[in-house]
Design a protein around this motif. Structure first.
Motif, PDB file in Angstrom:
ATOM      1  N   SER A  19       5.400   1.821   9.167  1.00 14.11           N
ATOM      2  CA  SER A  19       5.590   2.872  10.174  1.00 14.11           C
ATOM      3  C   SER A  19       6.212   4.125   9.567  1.00 14.11           C
ATOM      4  CB  SER A  19       6.470   2.334  11.295  1.00 14.11           C
ATOM      5  OG  SER A  19       7.750   2.037  10.778  1.00 14.11           O
ATOM      6  N   SER A  69      -3.056  -1.000  -1.561  1.00 15.33           N
ATOM      7  CA  SER A  69      -2.232  -0.797  -2.763  1.00 15.33           C
ATOM      8  C   SER A  69      -2.516  -1.785  -3.893  1.00 15.33           C
ATOM      9  CB  SER A  69      -0.743  -0.873  -2.416  1.00 15.33           C
ATOM     10  OG  SER A  69      -0.400   0.261  -1.687  1.00 15.33           O
ATOM     11  N   ARG A  70      -3.367  -2.767  -3.641  1.00 15.28           N
ATOM     12  CA  ARG A  70      -3.745  -3.674  -4.733  1.00 15.28           C
ATOM     13  C   ARG A  70      -4.771  -3.007  -5.649  1.00 15.28           C
ATOM     14  NH1 ARG A  70      -5.804  -8.495  -1.073  1.00 15.28           N
ATOM     15  NH2 ARG A  70      -6.773  -6.669  -0.114  1.00 15.28           N
TER      16      ARG A  70
END
Ligand SMILES: C[S@@+](CC[C@H](N)C(=O)[O-])C[C@H]1O[C@@H](n2cnc3c(N)ncnc32)[C@H](O)[C@@H]1O
Length: 438
Positions: free
Chosen positions: A65, A232-233
């Protein structure tokens, strides 16, 4: 240095609450969506102050968030990061933009509310999902759907104002339902008294207006926050090698928490997803595996641990692969002993494989001498302790980080000790600090 940082944190807040969203419930902007899985804005703030990171660039691979981003805006730190969940990405982007005139917003919002107050009875909810019909009474749902439909139909409202109105409707969803909708999942047995939709919406407008005013006066407007809808991998080509001064983040934990499920009412209401498979495709498969629902068990089951961990991790982090396989084997034995069908050993392999990939990307992006903070919790599937914080630190070392330190923040999991079959191990949440030196 780390010891004095710990002392500083203790002196400047309630350290036990730092790994939770508690502090975010009342703070401007943060309070729009104090995400259950979030950490304290104060922890980010105090870390930035202590290590003097003002004007620097921080990478946040799991934006959620947007707590790190909002603090960045507040005190003049540039934040760049990813969030792979579309719904959270939208909220995060909005909370970290703050480019709206409070009076313009307020004027449009009030006019919009009047239109909905006049017209909600004519709204049909026949096409709404049965889950929404169970969570809300007919009148409440009609009002909410009226807000949603008018929002997309009213041409006189600018797209910018519409985003803030989207936020105000989102803020109304948990307060106007008959049951808890995200505690952490829909709790059908937790009946509660709903507040009237338009009243809550009006209050949300007031909160947003006040916070926009606060941000105008108090936030340093020289900092930039850039958030990507990205997994994000996978390397994010928009972020260059060695380009950031530090990381502040909290990845999902290995605790079987399903982010898709916990946001289900929001996702269904706004039309991001409409069924289990849809949530899997759009949320679970794009995220670090934190629950057994995050991958197709049928595909994984026949695989050996080596195959799940993958060649890259076996090559780059061989020592930790051995440790993970050993722990996976203990979890599998405990599962058989307990007669359970939950394959937590597979989740463990998947989790560390995903975190390995995310850590590689963190390493690529950070500069030499960067300080990288990660809030993590350990876990104990079937009573087998998995020291996630240490494991992530060790994987970090195998892929190039020079060292790591761990600062414990709080013990957790103790409230479930009365549950049958529950282990009695003490779990913890801590700050893992990874250093990248020459
Ligand atoms: C522990 S929460 C972080 C909460 C955040 N600190 C906040 O202030 O709300 C982890 C977040 O990572 C996101 N996430 C999980 N896997 C991801 C991935 N592979 N790439 C990007 N975001 C991911 C989840 O959707 C979730 O929002």
């Amino acid at each position: 240095m780390i010891e004095s940082f710990y002392k500083y944190l203790k002196a400047n807040g309630n350290i036990k609450k730092f790994a939770t969203n508690f502090d975010n419930n009342k703070e401007p902007i943060h309070r729009w969506f104090p995400f259950l899985a979030g950490f304290s804005n104060k922890l980010v703030l105090e870390t930035i102050k202590f290590f003097n990171l003002t004007n620097k660039v921080i990478y946040e691979p799991f934006m959620g968030s947007g707590t790190t981003g909002v603090v960045g805006k507040e005190i003049g730190v540039n934040v760049i990061g990813n969030e792979s969940n579309e719904f959270l990405y939208r909220i995060c982007k909005l909370k970290t933009r703050i480019d709206m005139s409070p009076t313009k917003f307020d004027k449009s919002a009030k006019r919009f509310l009047e239109i909905c107050r006049d017209g909600w009875r004519r709204t049909s909810v026949k096409d709404e999902d049965p889950i929404l019909k169970r969570c809300y009474s007919l009148h409440q749902l009609k009002k909410l759907v009226c807000l949603k439909e008018r929002l997309s139909e009213e041409k006189w409202i600018s797209n910018n104002v519409k985003e803030y109105l989207f936020m105000a409707v989102t803020m109304a969803l948990p307060k106007t339902s008959n049951v808890g909708i995200n505690v952490p999942y829909i709790s059908w047995r937790h009946q509660k008294k709903p507040e009237e939709v338009f009243k809550v919406f009006e209050r949300s407008i007031k909160v947003i207006k006040e916070d926009l005013e606060f941000a105008r006066k108090r936030y340093r407007n020289n900092s930039k926050v850039k958030v990507y809808l990205h997994d994000s991998r996978i390397p994010n080509q928009a972020i260059s090698d060695n380009s950031v001064d530090g990381i502040f983040t909290s990845p999902p934990y290995l605790n079987n928490f399903d982010y898709g499920e916990s946001l289900k009412v929001f996702l269904y209401f706004w039309g991001y997803s409409s069924n289990w498979n849809d949530i899997s495709k759009k949320i679970r498969y794009k995220a670090v595996a934190s629950a057994t629902t995050y991958y197709k068990e049928s595909v994984l089951k026949s695989n050996q641990p080596d195959k799940i961990l993958g060649n890259q991790m076996l090559k780059d982090a061989p020592l930790m692969c051995e440790k993970i396989k050993k722990i996976g084997e203990s979890i599998r034995s405990a599962k058989i002993r307990k007669g359970s069908k939950k394959n937590f050993e597979l989740l463990t392999y998947m989790y560390f494989k995903d975190m390995f990939k995310s850590l590689k990307e963190m390493y690529r992006i950070t500069r030499i001498n960067s300080l990288n903070f990660m809030i993590v919790g350990d876990s104990a599937p079937f009573g087998v302790h998995v020291p996630t914080d240490i494991f992530l630190g060790e994987i970090g070392k195998e892929i190039g980080f020079s060292s790591y330190e761990i600062i414990p923040l709080r013990e957790r999991g103790t409230k479930w000790t009365t549950l049958k079959n529950r282990h009695n191990l003490k779990l913890r949440e801590c700050i893992l600090i990874l250093k990248k030196e020459r």
